[in-house]
Design a protein around this motif. Structure first.
Motif, PDB file in Angstrom:
ATOM      1  N   ALA A 179       0.831  -1.211   0.000  1.00 48.90           N
ATOM      2  CA  ALA A 179       0.000   0.000   0.000  1.00 48.90           C
ATOM      3  C   ALA A 179       0.861   1.255   0.000  1.00 48.90           C
ATOM      4  CB  ALA A 179      -0.933  -0.001   1.207  1.00 48.90           C
ATOM      5  N   ASP A 180       1.956   1.251   0.789  1.00 54.13           N
ATOM      6  CA  ASP A 180       2.867   2.399   0.796  1.00 54.13           C
ATOM      7  C   ASP A 180       3.392   2.670  -0.606  1.00 54.13           C
ATOM      8  OD1 ASP A 180       2.618   2.868   3.469  1.00 54.13           O
ATOM      9  OD2 ASP A 180       4.611   2.175   4.034  1.00 54.13           O
TER      10      ASP A 180
ATOM     11  N   VAL B 238       0.558   3.947  -2.971  1.00 56.30           N
ATOM     12  CA  VAL B 238       0.097   5.308  -2.681  1.00 56.30           C
ATOM     13  C   VAL B 238       1.094   6.331  -3.221  1.00 56.30           C
ATOM     14  CG1 VAL B 238      -0.313   6.986  -0.844  1.00 56.30           C
ATOM     15  CG2 VAL B 238      -1.324   4.716  -0.696  1.00 56.30           C
TER      16      VAL B 238
ATOM     17  N   MET C  81       0.834   9.610   5.247  1.00 58.25           N
ATOM     18  CA  MET C  81       1.295   8.231   5.146  1.00 58.25           C
ATOM     19  C   MET C  81       2.741   8.080   5.598  1.00 58.25           C
ATOM     20  SD  MET C  81       1.880   5.889   1.839  1.00 58.25           S
ATOM     21  CE  MET C  81       3.497   6.656   1.773  1.00 58.25           C
TER      22      MET C  81
ATOM     23  N   GLN D 260       9.606   3.672   1.603  1.00 56.94           N
ATOM     24  CA  GLN D 260       8.851   4.806   1.084  1.00 56.94           C
ATOM     25  C   GLN D 260       9.743   5.719   0.244  1.00 56.94           C
ATOM     26  OE1 GLN D 260       7.390   6.350   4.798  1.00 56.94           O
ATOM     27  NE2 GLN D 260       5.581   5.032   4.802  1.00 56.94           N
TER      28      GLN D 260
ATOM     29  N   VAL E 233      -3.033   1.207  -7.946  1.00 53.56           N
ATOM     30  CA  VAL E 233      -3.088   1.624  -6.544  1.00 53.56           C
ATOM     31  C   VAL E 233      -4.189   0.879  -5.796  1.00 53.56           C
ATOM     32  CG1 VAL E 233      -3.365   3.610  -5.006  1.00 53.56           C
ATOM     33  CG2 VAL E 233      -2.255   3.896  -7.219  1.00 53.56           C
TER      34      VAL E 233
ATOM     35  N   THR F 144      -2.038   4.943   6.535  1.00 53.92           N
ATOM     36  CA  THR F 144      -1.748   4.697   5.125  1.00 53.92           C
ATOM     37  C   THR F 144      -3.024   4.648   4.307  1.00 53.92           C
ATOM     38  OG1 THR F 144       0.302   3.498   5.590  1.00 53.92           O
ATOM     39  CG2 THR F 144      -0.756   3.052   3.480  1.00 53.92           C
TER      40      THR F 144
ATOM     41  N   GLY G  57      -3.741   7.236   1.499  1.00 48.94           N
ATOM     42  CA  GLY G  57      -3.986   6.686   0.175  1.00 48.94           C
ATOM     43  C   GLY G  57      -5.310   7.145  -0.399  1.00 48.94           C
TER      44      GLY G  57
ATOM     45  N   LEU H 224      -5.664   9.143  -3.869  1.00 46.54           N
ATOM     46  CA  LEU H 224      -6.482   8.570  -4.928  1.00 46.54           C
ATOM     47  C   LEU H 224      -7.633   9.508  -5.290  1.00 46.54           C
ATOM     48  CD1 LEU H 224      -6.736   6.090  -6.708  1.00 46.54           C
ATOM     49  CD2 LEU H 224      -8.204   5.049  -4.974  1.00 46.54           C
TER      50      LEU H 224
END
Length: 291
Positions: free
Chosen positions: A99-100, A103, A142, A155, A247, A266, A270, A274
């Motif tokens: 997810a990191d 995003v 995040m 990241q 994503v 996160t 995210g 998005l």
């Protein structure tokens, strides 16, 4: 013009297919979590380079590549950026949550738009600037959640990958007739050599080798070539916007298969990124419905 619409549709379809292939990177990375980063990076990239070469040879033999081995003046720089993007991407998915990575990757349209303005003089609309500011807020939320958790390195690598990939998209638009087969093959080859040179070179089982091969084939050998070919026919920012499907799908695959929970910060960050990207894309979507 009919020809322009056809080229645009082809570009959108190619970028979409590549995005779906990229979204499968998370499960591959988690299946190989027991291996060290350098080994995964090296073999994924090296096998990806072989895959690109095979795909290019097949397309050339079929007569579908007009300039299969074309090498423009900017191609060495694009190849270097490809090497950086491939290496940073592998390292990032191995060192932080999917997810990191996704995003941060979602900021690609804004990064591409900024670089496109500087290099190609592509106009950046006020809507894009506003969306970029909102997306930056989501990234801050995040990244702040990753402090002290060992995820900051991953990241940072995700940011490097996004920057390099955006540079590739923009530079390729300056030489659309140059072959992406060549530059991506060289980039993957460089990443593979770099990774294996730093790996312990321990024996790899057949099961892991098959996973590495499919990992390289789908996310490098096919996705990179398909995406960059599609990006020739649509604006830099739009190519990045279409890829936002990654994503959404990327974290879903690893959650369903491995139960990987990225955490509330996160998810909030995210969602902000998005939402900003989708809001920026809304006018283009409305125009597409009219057409």
């Amino acid at each position: 013009m009919p020809g322009e619409k056809s080229a645009r549709r082809r570009g959108v379809l190619l970028v979409l297919v590549a995005t779906v292939l990229w979204s499968m990177a998370g499960p591959f990375a988690r299946l190989l979590a027991h291996l060290d980063i350098w080994t995964v990076m090296g073999w994924r990239a090296l096998l990806g380079a072989v895959s690109i070469a095979v795909v290019g040879l097949i397309e050339w033999r079929r007569g579908r590549l007009d300039n299969a081995f074309g090498f423009g003046p900017l191609s060495p720089l694009v190849a270097l950026l490809a090497m950086i993007a491939i290496s940073a991407y592998t390292a990032s998915v191995m060192t932080t949550t999917i997810a990191d990575v996704m995003v941060i990757y979602a900021t690609l349209p804004f990064v591409a738009a900024a670089i496109g303005f500087v290099i190609n003089g592509e106009r950046v609309s006020p809507r894009t600037l506003a969306a970029a500011v909102v997306a930056l807020l989501g990234i801050v939320i995040m990244v702040a959640s990753g402090l002290g958790s060992g995820r900051v390195l991953g990241q940072a690598l995700s940011m490097l990958m996004t920057l390099a990939f955006a540079g590739m998209i923009v530079l390729q638009r300056r030489q659309p007739k140059a072959s992406m087969i060549v530059v991506n093959c060289l980039g993957a080859l460089g990443s593979g050599i770099f990774g294996l040179a730093n790996s312990p070179l321990e024996p790899i089982g057949l099961h892991d080798f098959v996973i590495l091969f499919v990992f390289g084939l789908t996310t490098i050998g096919l996705a990179f070539v398909i995406f960059m070919e599609g990006a020739k026919f649509i604006p830099s920012a739009e190519a990045g916007l279409i890829s936002l499907l990654d994503v959404v799908l990327g974290p879903v695959w690893v959650f369903l298969a491995f139960g990987e929970n990225p955490g509330l910060p996160t998810m909030v960050g995210g969602a902000i990124v998005l939402a900003a990207a989708v809001w920026r894309m809304a006018p283009e979507l409305r125009r597409e419905r009219v057409i």
